[in-house]
Design an enzyme around this catalytic site. Structure first.
Site, mmCIF file in Angstrom:
data_model
loop_
_atom_site.group_PDB
_atom_site.id
_atom_site.type_symbol
_atom_site.label_atom_id
_atom_site.label_comp_id
_atom_site.label_asym_id
_atom_site.label_seq_id
_atom_site.Cartn_x
_atom_site.Cartn_y
_atom_site.Cartn_z
ATOM 1 N N GLY A 1 0.815 -1.212 0.000
ATOM 2 C CA GLY A 1 0.000 0.000 0.000
ATOM 3 C C GLY A 1 0.850 1.264 0.000
ATOM 4 C CB SER A 2 -0.065 4.691 1.095
ATOM 5 O OG SER A 2 -1.271 4.773 0.383
ATOM 6 C CB VAL A 3 4.450 2.188 3.340
ATOM 7 C CG1 VAL A 3 4.488 0.770 2.817
ATOM 8 C CG2 VAL A 3 5.735 2.532 4.055
ATOM 9 C CG PHE A 4 5.803 0.313 -2.873
ATOM 10 C CD1 PHE A 4 6.601 -0.593 -2.209
ATOM 11 C CD2 PHE A 4 5.981 0.468 -4.247
ATOM 12 C CE1 PHE A 4 7.548 -1.352 -2.882
ATOM 13 C CE2 PHE A 4 6.929 -0.276 -4.929
ATOM 14 C CZ PHE A 4 7.714 -1.190 -4.249
ATOM 15 C CE LYS A 5 0.134 6.781 -2.497
ATOM 16 N NZ LYS A 5 -1.033 7.110 -1.693
#
Ligand SMILES: [Zn+2]
Length: 512
Positions: free
Chosen positions: A318-322
């Site tokens: 999820g968003s941590v991959f941004k």
């Protein structure tokens, strides 16, 4: 004197023939024994005359990072074996009964061993001292001096029971490591067994010390883990609370890593299990019904309990991959942290005819800089950056961040990530990867990748064991930190860190 008659001559010839015939038979028999059975008989004679018993090496201790806490230690235990040929025929049943009474064993099984035509049979392993003493006393009382051996052995003990269970692992009946650090570092921990060989005469009596040969064991080395007992305990406490509060039916895990040297300070999996009883299931419902469960199902449940989720389970990050997308884009120079109005969130973005929404499509983020986009966790901005990078460059960074390979942490059972193949990745796949969806990685892969951002740009292999201790000299040998290479520049690393700080320290959004 009567001359030898014809009748007697005939008789003599018959006798000679019979003697000759017997001699031929004997010669054949000797030849058979010598050439066909020779080896087998020789072994049998050796086994009757020389008895060899192993002298177990002491398994190394496992310490936490501070060296103050012992996480795994071997304490003295005993192994009982018998030399069946040395137990008098009339004593066999008596000995069997005593062994069964003291160690609660099955009579028929033990009797079979005691009566077996072999040089040595193991009766029971890893027994406590009081039981060994009880047997010793019984042997004295019953005047049995040969054929029953009580040898010193060791038993693995885990003083903190469930602590870091899926990391430490456990040992089998022969003190062999079966899981976790115990398995991965088995060669170092186990040392090398020695032996006692004893020559005896044909009926198994000792032939004195001349026939005795003692080869000492080489003890195993001890290990110092990167796991810090205090940090691990805190991580486990909060993980348990979080899993219960959020009803995580599949459990959960926490990894805490020092980005500078790859030391794993805590690696917790919930639910944990008691290392002193690794074959007791940690689920009350299953435990209550354990005897009625099929063997295959039992094995499956135990393996699931032993599983180190932090390295063996994959998930969609999820968003941590941004952070990965932002780092790659900054490194490629296609964006910067604080260009005001560089991006504009309208609530969605169209990629190859597919409309991908921002999580806040109902009230779009509007005008944003990269820093603000990260703070807002705005999907369209990162999809846009992914598009600008393109599949090949994006995959180059996935590879540099170590996300396409296992991290190489020295623990058994590490899984790899699941990404679509580079050559099959189209614009939609690239878009979803850019904000952390439709692929799976392990928690240890993510922690390792983000650690490279935190340490100035270097990918480091995570590690669980930091040093070994020589059992004889006490000398400590530090294991090297394994650096895999530069992922991003120091400058990019500092930019991303500054934005990460903003995510937790500030809140900000503006209209276009
Ligand atoms: Zn948005």
């Amino acid at each position: 004197m009567e001359p030898i008659g014809l009748k007697n001559k005939k008789k003599m010839r018959n006798i000679l023939f019979i003697v000759f015939f017997i001699l031929v038979l004997l010669t054949i028999r000797i030849g058979y024994l010598q050439f066909f059975k020779g080896k087998e008989l020789q072994t049998l004679a050796y086994e009757q005359q020389v008895q060899e018993r192993a002298v177990n090496a002491k398994r190394g201790t496992i310490y936490d990072a501070t060296g103050k806490y012992i996480l795994a230690v071997s304490s003295t235990a005993y192994t009982v074996s018998v030399n069946p040929t040395n137990i008098k025929q009339e004593d066999k049943e008596k000995v069997t009964k005593a062994l069964c009474n003291i160690f609660e064993l099955d009579y028929e099984t033990v009797l079979k061993k005691v009566k077996k035509r072999s040089s040595i049979e193991t009766i029971v392993k890893q027994i406590e001292k009081d039981k060994a003493d009880e047997l010793r006393q019984w042997l004295i009382n019953n005047n049995i001096t040969t054929g029953v051996n009580i040898d010193e052995d060791s038993k693995r003990y885990y003083p903190y029971r469930n602590l870091a269970s899926q990391v430490i692992g456990f040992c089998g009946g022969d003190n062999q490591g079966l899981d976790g650090v115990e398995a991965k570092y088995d060669d170092i921990l186990s040392g090398k067994a020695g032996s006692i060989s004893k020559a005896t005469d044909a009926v198994g009596k000792d032939i004195g010390t001349d026939g005795e040969n003692y080869e000492p064991a080489t003890d195993g080395e001890s290990l110092i883990l990167s796991i810090d007992m205090t940090i691990q305990s805190i991580a486990e406490k909060y993980l348990e609370e979080a899993c219960i509060d959020n009803k995580c039916t599949d459990g959960g895990n926490i990894v805490i890593m020092n980005p500078k040297n790859g030391n794993i300070l805590a690696m917790a999996t919930y639910p944990s299990y008691n290392l002193n009883e690794p074959y007791t299931i940690n689920n009350e419902e299953l435990l209550a019904n354990w005897d009625n469960i099929e063997q295959a199902e039992k094995t499956k449940s135990l393996q699931a309990m032993w599983r180190n989720k932090a390295i063996s389970d994959t998930y969609e990050p999820g968003s941590v991959f941004k952070l990965i997308t932002a780092s790659s884009a900054l490194e490629e120079g296609i964006t910067d942290t604080d260009n005001e109005g560089e991006f504009c969130c309208t609530g969605s973005i169209t990629v190859a005819n597919a409309r991908i929404k921002c999580w806040r499509y109902y009230r779009p983020h509007g005008s944003e800089s990269l820093r603000q986009a990260l703070m807002n966790s705005c999907n369209p901005v990162f999809i846009g950056l992914g598009q600008k990078l393109g599949v090949d460059t994006y995959f180059k960074y996935l590879n540099k961040f170590g996300l396409l390979n296992k991290t190489g942490v020295k623990l058994p059972g590490e899984a790899n990530s699941i990404f679509i193949k580079q050559e099959k990745a189209g614009p939609v796949e690239l878009a979803t990867i850019s904000f952390g969806q439709r692929f799976e990685i392990t928690p240890i892969q993510l922690v390792t990748a983000v650690s490279s951002i935190a340490n100035g740009g270097t990918l480091i292999t995570p590690r669980i064991v930091t040093s070994t201790i020589n059992p004889t000299t006490g000398e400590v040998t530090e294991l090297p930190v394994e650096k895999k290479g530069e992922v991003i520049s120091k400058e990019t690393s500092e930019k991303v860190l500054s934005m990460m700080e903003s995510v937790v320290a500030e809140r900000n959004w503006k209209k276009c």
